[in-house]
Design an enzyme around this catalytic site. Sequence first.
Site, PDB file in Angstrom:
ATOM      1  N   PHE C 118       0.836  -1.192   0.000  1.00 51.85           N
ATOM      2  CA  PHE C 118       0.000   0.000   0.000  1.00 51.85           C
ATOM      3  C   PHE C 118       0.874   1.246   0.000  1.00 51.85           C
ATOM      4  CE2 PHE C 118      -4.494   1.199   0.719  1.00 51.85           C
ATOM      5  CZ  PHE C 118      -5.078   0.090   0.132  1.00 51.85           C
ATOM      6  N   GLN C 232      -7.823  14.850   3.076  1.00 55.27           N
ATOM      7  CA  GLN C 232      -7.113  14.011   2.116  1.00 55.27           C
ATOM      8  C   GLN C 232      -7.820  13.905   0.767  1.00 55.27           C
ATOM      9  OE1 GLN C 232      -6.532   9.510   2.724  1.00 55.27           O
ATOM     10  NE2 GLN C 232      -4.484  10.367   2.764  1.00 55.27           N
ATOM     11  N   HIS C 234      -7.776  11.626  -2.350  1.00 58.39           N
ATOM     12  CA  HIS C 234      -7.321  10.336  -2.854  1.00 58.39           C
ATOM     13  C   HIS C 234      -7.032  10.518  -4.333  1.00 58.39           C
ATOM     14  CE1 HIS C 234      -7.219   6.113  -3.920  1.00 58.39           C
ATOM     15  NE2 HIS C 234      -7.345   5.770  -2.649  1.00 58.39           N
ATOM     16  N   LEU C 244     -14.565   5.731  -5.541  1.00 59.38           N
ATOM     17  CA  LEU C 244     -13.184   5.379  -5.230  1.00 59.38           C
ATOM     18  C   LEU C 244     -12.700   4.178  -6.035  1.00 59.38           C
ATOM     19  CD1 LEU C 244     -10.684   5.509  -3.251  1.00 59.38           C
ATOM     20  CD2 LEU C 244     -11.937   3.895  -1.837  1.00 59.38           C
ATOM     21  N   GLU C 247      -6.539   2.172  -3.733  1.00 63.60           N
ATOM     22  CA  GLU C 247      -5.089   2.200  -3.815  1.00 63.60           C
ATOM     23  C   GLU C 247      -4.528   0.798  -4.040  1.00 63.60           C
ATOM     24  OE1 GLU C 247      -3.435   5.150  -1.215  1.00 63.60           O
ATOM     25  OE2 GLU C 247      -1.998   3.708  -0.455  1.00 63.60           O
ATOM     26  N   ARG C 292      -0.660   9.502  -0.616  1.00 65.79           N
ATOM     27  CA  ARG C 292      -1.780  10.078  -1.361  1.00 65.79           C
ATOM     28  C   ARG C 292      -1.638  11.574  -1.593  1.00 65.79           C
ATOM     29  NH1 ARG C 292      -6.535   6.630   1.751  1.00 65.79           N
ATOM     30  NH2 ARG C 292      -6.091   4.673   0.666  1.00 65.79           N
ATOM     31  N   ARG C 398      -2.897  10.877   5.997  1.00 60.58           N
ATOM     32  CA  ARG C 398      -3.083   9.498   6.424  1.00 60.58           C
ATOM     33  C   ARG C 398      -2.552   8.537   5.370  1.00 60.58           C
ATOM     34  NH1 ARG C 398      -6.761   5.534   5.401  1.00 60.58           N
ATOM     35  NH2 ARG C 398      -8.261   6.837   4.301  1.00 60.58           N
TER      36      ARG C 398
END
Lengths: 250, 129, 592
Positions: C118, C232, C234, C244, C247, C292, C398
Amino acid sequence: MAGEKRITLEIFRYNPEDGGEPFFQSYEVEYLNHWVVLDAINWIKDEIDGTIAHRWTCRMGVCGSCGMMVNGEPKLSCHSLLRDYAPGPVRVEPLQHFPVEKDLMIDKSGFMERLAEVKPYIIRDDVNDTGNGEYLQTPAQIAAYHEHSMCINCMLCYAGCPVMSLEPAFLGPAALALGQRYNLDSRDKGQAERVDAMSGDEGLWGCTFVGECSVVCPKHVDPAGAIQKGKIAAAKQWYANFIKPKGAKK
Amino acid sequence: MNPPYTPPPAGPAWFLQRKNWLLFMIRELTSAVIALYLVFFLVFLARFGGGAWVFEEFLALLTHPLSMAGHALAFAAAVWHSVSWFNTSAQVMPIRIGTWRMPGVATIIITGYAPWLIISALVFWAALP
Amino acid sequence: MAETFEHDVVVVGGGGAGLRAAIAVAERNPELSVALLSKVYPMRSHTVTAEGGAAGVIKSNDDLETHCYDTVSGADWLADQDAVEILVNDAPRQLIQLEHWGCPWSRERDGSVAVRSFGGMKNQRTWYAADKSGFHMLHTLFQTTLKYPTITRYDEHYAAKLLIEDGRCGGVAALDLRTGSMRAITANSVILATGGAGYVFAFTTNGAIKTGDGMALAYRAGVPLKDMEFVQYHPTGLPGTGILITEAARGEGGIMLNRHGRRYLQDYDLGQPLEVTDPRHPQNRMMELGPRDRLSQAFHYEREKGNTFKMEEFEDVDAVHLDIRHLGEKRIDERLPFVRELCRDYQGIDPVHEPIPVRPVVHYTMGGIDTDIDGRTALPGLYAAGECACVSVNGANRLGSNSLVEILVFGERAANTATEEAGELKRPNPDALRTQAKDEAKRIQQTLLNGANANGGVRPAHVRNKLRKVMEAGCGIFRDAGTIQTACDALAELSEQAARMTLDDHGGAYNTQLINALEITGMLEVASAMAHSAHARTESRGSHQRTDYPERDDAQFLKHTLAYRQEAAAPRIDWKDVTITRWPPGERTYGR
């Protein structure tokens, strides 16, 4: 909203507070090519008539909130492109086989109780003992139950199942599939505790195998398959108990 | 506040509401035709013990157009019933090897059509002089 | 008349953190009665949409130290390191516990749990259930709550106000959506687990319920909101819907391409690409597996250079490509089936054969209700956990897959504290609490339900839509004093408009328009805390990039912002030191 095309939605309306009977109300909507039925309902609620009540949250087909009857078919409204219904009209109703609280909102309490009845959790003594690492489970063991674990609780299968209207006490496809999901999980030891709820006439044997639940399921959970497998397992168990002398088994 | 609105209960013709409900009903009703045929067959067996002249009489009955039509109907019902059940086998008895699941069509052929054909062939072979 | 329901602990929010908290109370003390309150049915909570997975050190080639360092550096050193250590140390146990409860984590051949790469993580440590990790976690937790008879659910109840008496929180006033009646749900401890506030932005992965309700509840009660400027983006959302694309698509080897087919991330200090056929691809903490914030910022620069392409069908928004074709159909179906399903259903493409158009999209609020490492807020009796809280483990950015484990670790931790302290404090006078609930019902009746604004009022949806656009324009990936000030002014104007909201629906039963209006007033509070915090932080760090102050400034800003609500005025911004234990601030490097 600058739309490209127009379509009419006929929305089922019922308000428990005005004492009236249900009726259909028509709204004309200009829509964009990528709009789904839910987009149109949201637009109507935002711009024309804020009294419409409907459920939705994720608008990506995974929260399970927005199930409704679209032209007579149980559908996730976030998953039903408006253009597929052109030129319309599109008839939008609450999910079949449930009492209607208001407009497109059904009473879900019965469904929630059914879920609890099948004890949908891992039953074994050491379930809170994390010291020895994970329970091993091979990909093949996961495959035995995995599809039945994909249920988003959208309840389309209840709308597709005719037994629900003929035998309202029937546990129904999603709840039975969920119980079966845990029965088939190699980590679980709770099959015996689920037998009472699942094997009665209102459980597995209430199913006449119409199969429509698996047809309308948007997540390929195959509740019909789960239930038939459950019937086979229950029948095998019955014969085993029949053949074995009394008291021989635990 | 009024209670939730409860849609009217399903009438006796509930199965006409959806195509798959109707197909289900046809599958169920075909079993009635098969049951009738079996009654007929039992009568035939019972009568068969009555001697040659009873058999002659029965043969005449069998070749009657109504009887022919009834047999055709029972045959069609049996075929429909078998086929509609075979087609569910992939759901009821999925075949898995590890994580691989046999495609539905293959499962249906292996568990349904193939044994059907083989058994039918054996029956033909045994029945033919 | 407000009906009163007495419990020992109230959990507000039925997502991952709330369910984990409710289970923890029930496990720790079966004598206590737990109210689990949610404005939706728990399994609709936004945890359900999380895809990629949850981080926890489990494999022998990984270690806790590295997970801590990845998290701290990923946070651009704004995370509290004592909290990060708690998160990292407890993560494996929490994930095993979830496994024991039935979560179908994907496995290795030998039956042990599988992990994947990740963004921003040096080693593979993200547990996953294909690409529906959040879905399986949420349903596992929800189904597990059904075991405990001490948990009473209040489904479809909207928490309108915290009940506070004698300087402590003693419950919530909640609207029962079904009837519209106000209920006083009282308890010695209240745990907020209401999730984030991504829905205050126009283009977001977040569902419509992510309106920051819990943040607004606490903020109105005088509890500060911490680090609210950190939102954040993404890097990979579908251009039209904001849905979404996990990731994990990059963790499995997916690559980012601009309109010239170039893997443009190499131009932004994220390392050099390897061929996709190279067995070492994808490399952790490099290129597509950068954090990110850096990837979303790279998109912005690419757009300025003209290297993105326009999506005609979605009002000409800009996009780049996420290409996973080289993974092949088998691997995509095994590891990323939901990505394929979403692309087909909502974008009309099949990622097995075509690259996926994507653009950055608001995904997560790092900031939230200020809590200590045990979940306590500044208000006695009030606790918070999950995305609505800021412990803080996420700092300025994050890392993907830390949030799904944060909800478990701190959901349980806040619950443990709340359980212990539920017995210590004196129970507030129930009559006083009931009166407060009744007053709240009256206030809502007078301001929103009586039709006072029938003429010259504003439709709630219009306020909401405007608010979401204002935040997108003023507090996006890059901000400066000008854009932020514009947003602050617009928000003040919108707050005035919100006072004149007109409802079509004046009834009680399932008045979802009323709930929307209440959410909007909360969204305005939260948005204002975000904008004013962003204004006060005159540096660039993590997801907070100020074009007028492009450098990180540890001398002045190695601090959390605390936004305090002020009546009829802009929030007061205060500062709080970051806890540094073992990882002194350093240069944040990826790909080298």
